[in-house]
Scaffold this motif. Structure first.
Motif, PDB file in Angstrom:
ATOM      1  N   TYR A   1       1.055  -1.375   0.293  1.00 29.58           N
ATOM      2  CA  TYR A   1       0.376   0.457   0.024  1.00 29.58           C
ATOM      3  C   TYR A   1       0.713   1.630   0.154  1.00 29.58           C
ATOM      4  CZ  TYR A   1      -3.056   3.084   1.452  1.00 29.58           C
ATOM      5  OH  TYR A   1      -4.544   4.665   1.810  1.00 29.58           O
ATOM      6  N   THR A   2       1.122   1.742  -0.927  1.00 32.65           N
ATOM      7  CA  THR A   2       1.767   3.085  -1.182  1.00 32.65           C
ATOM      8  C   THR A   2       1.715   4.274   0.120  1.00 32.65           C
ATOM      9  OG1 THR A   2       0.945   3.845  -3.427  1.00 32.65           O
ATOM     10  CG2 THR A   2       2.996   2.190  -3.817  1.00 32.65           C
ATOM     11  N   PRO A   3       0.765   4.997  -0.526  1.00 29.85           N
ATOM     12  CA  PRO A   3       0.594   5.731   0.610  1.00 29.85           C
ATOM     13  C   PRO A   3       1.176   6.200   2.467  1.00 29.85           C
ATOM     14  CG  PRO A   3      -1.956   5.361  -0.399  1.00 29.85           C
ATOM     15  CD  PRO A   3      -1.113   4.263  -0.805  1.00 29.85           C
ATOM     16  N   GLY A   4       0.818   4.296   2.409  1.00 34.89           N
ATOM     17  CA  GLY A   4       1.198   4.701   3.783  1.00 34.89           C
ATOM     18  C   GLY A   4       1.212   2.956   4.623  1.00 34.89           C
ATOM     19  N   PHE A   5       1.401   3.083   5.784  1.00 33.49           N
ATOM     20  CA  PHE A   5       0.712   1.963   6.346  1.00 33.49           C
ATOM     21  C   PHE A   5      -0.502   1.582   6.612  1.00 33.49           C
ATOM     22  CE2 PHE A   5       0.411  -0.609  10.602  1.00 33.49           C
ATOM     23  CZ  PHE A   5       0.767  -0.734  10.540  1.00 33.49           C
ATOM     24  N   ILE A   6      -0.878   0.858   6.394  1.00 34.79           N
ATOM     25  CA  ILE A   6      -2.239  -0.480   6.815  1.00 34.79           C
ATOM     26  C   ILE A   6      -2.101  -1.219   7.735  1.00 34.79           C
ATOM     27  CG2 ILE A   6      -1.462  -2.065   4.615  1.00 34.79           C
ATOM     28  CD1 ILE A   6      -4.659  -0.931   3.514  1.00 34.79           C
ATOM     29  N   HIS A   7      -3.387  -0.705   8.482  1.00 34.23           N
ATOM     30  CA  HIS A   7      -3.611  -1.175   9.707  1.00 34.23           C
ATOM     31  C   HIS A   7      -4.856  -2.191   9.819  1.00 34.23           C
ATOM     32  CE1 HIS A   7      -3.396  -1.988  13.761  1.00 34.23           C
ATOM     33  NE2 HIS A   7      -2.428  -1.960  13.363  1.00 34.23           N
ATOM     34  N   SER A   8      -5.474  -2.201   8.467  1.00 30.47           N
ATOM     35  CA  SER A   8      -6.843  -3.681   8.410  1.00 30.47           C
ATOM     36  C   SER A   8      -5.993  -4.436   8.582  1.00 30.47           C
ATOM     37  CB  SER A   8      -6.895  -4.116   7.020  1.00 30.47           C
ATOM     38  OG  SER A   8      -7.511  -1.985   6.368  1.00 30.47           O
ATOM     39  N   LYS A   9      -7.196  -5.917   8.910  1.00 34.46           N
ATOM     40  CA  LYS A   9      -7.246  -6.876   9.133  1.00 34.46           C
ATOM     41  C   LYS A   9      -8.200  -7.482   8.204  1.00 34.46           C
ATOM     42  CE  LYS A   9      -5.073  -5.434  13.148  1.00 34.46           C
ATOM     43  NZ  LYS A   9      -5.392  -4.817  13.225  1.00 34.46           N
ATOM     44  N   VAL A  10      -8.046  -7.862   6.955  1.00 37.04           N
ATOM     45  CA  VAL A  10      -9.348  -8.161   6.614  1.00 37.04           C
ATOM     46  C   VAL A  10      -9.376  -9.654   6.171  1.00 37.04           C
ATOM     47  CG1 VAL A  10     -11.158  -7.599   4.971  1.00 37.04           C
ATOM     48  CG2 VAL A  10      -9.943  -5.984   6.166  1.00 37.04           C
ATOM     49  N   PHE A  11      -9.766  -9.940   5.586  1.00 40.41           N
ATOM     50  CA  PHE A  11     -10.217 -11.640   4.985  1.00 40.41           C
ATOM     51  C   PHE A  11     -11.336 -11.141   3.829  1.00 40.41           C
ATOM     52  CE2 PHE A  11      -6.271 -13.067   6.755  1.00 40.41           C
ATOM     53  CZ  PHE A  11      -6.090 -14.537   5.881  1.00 40.41           C
ATOM     54  N   ILE A  12     -11.653 -11.097   2.335  1.00 39.63           N
ATOM     55  CA  ILE A  12     -12.708 -11.732   2.005  1.00 39.63           C
ATOM     56  C   ILE A  12     -12.165 -12.916   0.787  1.00 39.63           C
ATOM     57  CG2 ILE A  12     -11.932  -9.641   0.467  1.00 39.63           C
ATOM     58  CD1 ILE A  12     -15.054  -8.953   0.504  1.00 39.63           C
ATOM     59  N   ALA A  13     -13.495 -13.669   0.529  1.00 38.07           N
ATOM     60  CA  ALA A  13     -13.137 -15.179  -0.400  1.00 38.07           C
ATOM     61  C   ALA A  13     -14.454 -14.924  -1.295  1.00 38.07           C
ATOM     62  CB  ALA A  13     -12.797 -15.909   0.223  1.00 38.07           C
ATOM     63  N   ASP A  14     -14.497 -14.767  -2.663  1.00 37.57           N
ATOM     64  CA  ASP A  14     -15.456 -15.205  -3.472  1.00 37.57           C
ATOM     65  C   ASP A  14     -16.885 -14.787  -3.110  1.00 37.57           C
ATOM     66  OD1 ASP A  14     -13.192 -17.747  -4.373  1.00 37.57           O
ATOM     67  OD2 ASP A  14     -14.457 -18.651  -2.821  1.00 37.57           O
ATOM     68  N   ASP A  15     -16.589 -13.454  -2.365  1.00 36.79           N
ATOM     69  CA  ASP A  15     -17.604 -12.685  -2.941  1.00 36.79           C
ATOM     70  C   ASP A  15     -19.580 -13.362  -1.483  1.00 36.79           C
ATOM     71  OD1 ASP A  15     -17.453 -10.927  -5.186  1.00 36.79           O
ATOM     72  OD2 ASP A  15     -18.100 -11.805  -6.440  1.00 36.79           O
ATOM     73  N   HIS A  16     -18.704 -14.415  -0.858  1.00 40.03           N
ATOM     74  CA  HIS A  16     -20.150 -14.373  -0.313  1.00 40.03           C
ATOM     75  C   HIS A  16     -19.304 -14.358   1.369  1.00 40.03           C
ATOM     76  CE1 HIS A  16     -19.135 -18.594   0.370  1.00 40.03           C
ATOM     77  NE2 HIS A  16     -18.470 -18.595  -0.530  1.00 40.03           N
ATOM     78  N   ILE A  17     -17.522 -14.259   1.069  1.00 44.71           N
ATOM     79  CA  ILE A  17     -17.430 -14.585   3.329  1.00 44.71           C
ATOM     80  C   ILE A  17     -16.202 -14.235   3.627  1.00 44.71           C
ATOM     81  CG2 ILE A  17     -15.629 -16.829   2.146  1.00 44.71           C
ATOM     82  CD1 ILE A  17     -16.222 -18.667   4.821  1.00 44.71           C
ATOM     83  N   ALA A  18     -16.254 -13.657   4.818  1.00 46.11           N
ATOM     84  CA  ALA A  18     -14.965 -12.395   5.236  1.00 46.11           C
ATOM     85  C   ALA A  18     -15.251 -12.575   6.367  1.00 46.11           C
ATOM     86  CB  ALA A  18     -15.306 -10.801   4.639  1.00 46.11           C
TER      87      ALA A  18
ATOM     88  N   MET B   1      -6.174  -2.272  -3.805  1.00 52.67           N
ATOM     89  CA  MET B   1      -5.367  -2.360  -4.506  1.00 52.67           C
ATOM     90  C   MET B   1      -4.940  -0.999  -5.926  1.00 52.67           C
ATOM     91  SD  MET B   1      -6.086  -6.352  -5.074  1.00 52.67           S
ATOM     92  CE  MET B   1      -7.753  -6.235  -4.257  1.00 52.67           C
ATOM     93  N   GLU B   2      -5.959  -0.551  -6.079  1.00 53.65           N
ATOM     94  CA  GLU B   2      -5.767   0.833  -7.358  1.00 53.65           C
ATOM     95  C   GLU B   2      -4.431   1.482  -6.398  1.00 53.65           C
ATOM     96  OE1 GLU B   2      -8.469   2.253  -8.421  1.00 53.65           O
ATOM     97  OE2 GLU B   2      -9.741   0.017  -9.120  1.00 53.65           O
ATOM     98  N   GLN B   3      -4.128   1.516  -4.934  1.00 56.09           N
ATOM     99  CA  GLN B   3      -3.364   2.587  -4.916  1.00 56.09           C
ATOM    100  C   GLN B   3      -2.031   2.027  -3.795  1.00 56.09           C
ATOM    101  OE1 GLN B   3      -5.057   5.029  -1.559  1.00 56.09           O
ATOM    102  NE2 GLN B   3      -7.055   3.865  -2.509  1.00 56.09           N
ATOM    103  N   SER B   4      -1.866  -0.067  -4.506  1.00 57.13           N
ATOM    104  CA  SER B   4      -0.917   0.039  -3.933  1.00 57.13           C
ATOM    105  C   SER B   4      -0.003  -0.540  -5.491  1.00 57.13           C
ATOM    106  CB  SER B   4      -1.728  -1.943  -3.529  1.00 57.13           C
ATOM    107  OG  SER B   4      -2.068  -1.384  -2.098  1.00 57.13           O
ATOM    108  N   HIS B   5       1.109  -1.612  -4.550  1.00 59.71           N
ATOM    109  CA  HIS B   5       2.639  -1.424  -5.917  1.00 59.71           C
ATOM    110  C   HIS B   5       2.321  -2.958  -5.753  1.00 59.71           C
ATOM    111  CE1 HIS B   5       6.211  -2.118  -7.739  1.00 59.71           C
ATOM    112  NE2 HIS B   5       6.833  -2.926  -6.698  1.00 59.71           N
ATOM    113  N   LEU B   6       1.664  -4.105  -6.598  1.00 64.19           N
ATOM    114  CA  LEU B   6       2.850  -5.464  -6.970  1.00 64.19           C
ATOM    115  C   LEU B   6       4.154  -5.567  -6.306  1.00 64.19           C
ATOM    116  CD1 LEU B   6       1.202  -8.238  -7.591  1.00 64.19           C
ATOM    117  CD2 LEU B   6       1.468  -7.001  -9.816  1.00 64.19           C
ATOM    118  N   VAL B   7       4.112  -6.385  -6.242  1.00 63.85           N
ATOM    119  CA  VAL B   7       6.195  -6.427  -5.100  1.00 63.85           C
ATOM    120  C   VAL B   7       5.793  -7.710  -6.459  1.00 63.85           C
ATOM    121  CG1 VAL B   7       7.477  -6.869  -4.424  1.00 63.85           C
ATOM    122  CG2 VAL B   7       5.342  -6.314  -3.106  1.00 63.85           C
ATOM    123  N   THR B   8       7.559  -7.609  -7.297  1.00 62.68           N
ATOM    124  CA  THR B   8       7.562  -8.347  -9.125  1.00 62.68           C
ATOM    125  C   THR B   8       8.648  -9.356  -7.610  1.00 62.68           C
ATOM    126  OG1 THR B   8       9.558  -7.118  -8.783  1.00 62.68           O
ATOM    127  CG2 THR B   8       8.160  -6.630  -9.999  1.00 62.68           C
TER     128      THR B   8
END
Length: 185
Positions: free
Chosen positions: A98-115, A154-161
């Protein structure tokens, strides 16, 4: 009487339990995902079970994405987090910083129906030593909002190679030493 849909269930993690409820919920979400799983975590210091589950999900065709901070709050812990990136990326997991800085979220989301949303980091201390809590969500409307937030982040984040995730020799030695002390960090 109003009709309710879905499941919203609070849960707690405590070092006093014989079970690791938080880790079990995380593993179940990873193992049951079919299309995608998006994960936010400020700290990524995982054990072999979580590492294998994430890589196996990616290998079975699940779009596994993990968002970590672009700017750390604790340099040593961040260096330890980075020690897991190369293996995960080689295993097919996409890592975003996350390029703007520190992200402190603890989130899981899967398949549009579970999180799940809560306080449980993907690290030894949260999973085994701390008193933590979370909210398990299944088939409820707010899951779509969580997904939209993940995609915007993710749009504000950098995909790590893979090249970025591969440490130089001295850094890899330092990361190996840090892994010995991971439960303390």
């Amino acid at each position: 009487m109003p009709k309710y849909e879905g499941i919203v269930a609070p849960y707690a993690e405590t070092p006093l339990d014989d079970e690791q409820i938080g880790e079990d919920i995380y593993l179940n979400i990873i193992n049951q995902s079919h299309k995608y799983i998006y994960i936010f975590t400020p700290y990524l210091i995982i054990d072999t079970d979580l590492m294998n589950a994430l890589i196996l999900a990616a290998k079975r065709g699940v779009d596994v994405r993990i968002i970590i901070p672009g700017i750390p709050d604790k340099k040593i812990v961040y260096t330890l987090t980075e020690s897991y990136l190369e293996l995960l990326i080689k295993g097919g997991v996409k890592i975003y910083k996350y390029t703007p800085g520190f992200i402190h979220s603890k989130v899981f989301i899967a398949d549009d129906h579970i999180a799940t949303v809560g306080t449980i980091n993907l690290d030894y201390r949260s999973l085994y030593l701390h008193f933590e809590c979370g909210l398990y969500l299944e088939n409820v409307k707010c899951i779509q909002q969580i997904k939209e937030d993940a995609l915007e982040t993710m749009e504000q984040s950098h995909l790590v190679t893979k090249e970025e995730a591969t440490p130089r020799f001295f850094k890899s030695v330092w990361q190996g030493i840090l892994r010995l002390f991971a439960p303390l960090l």
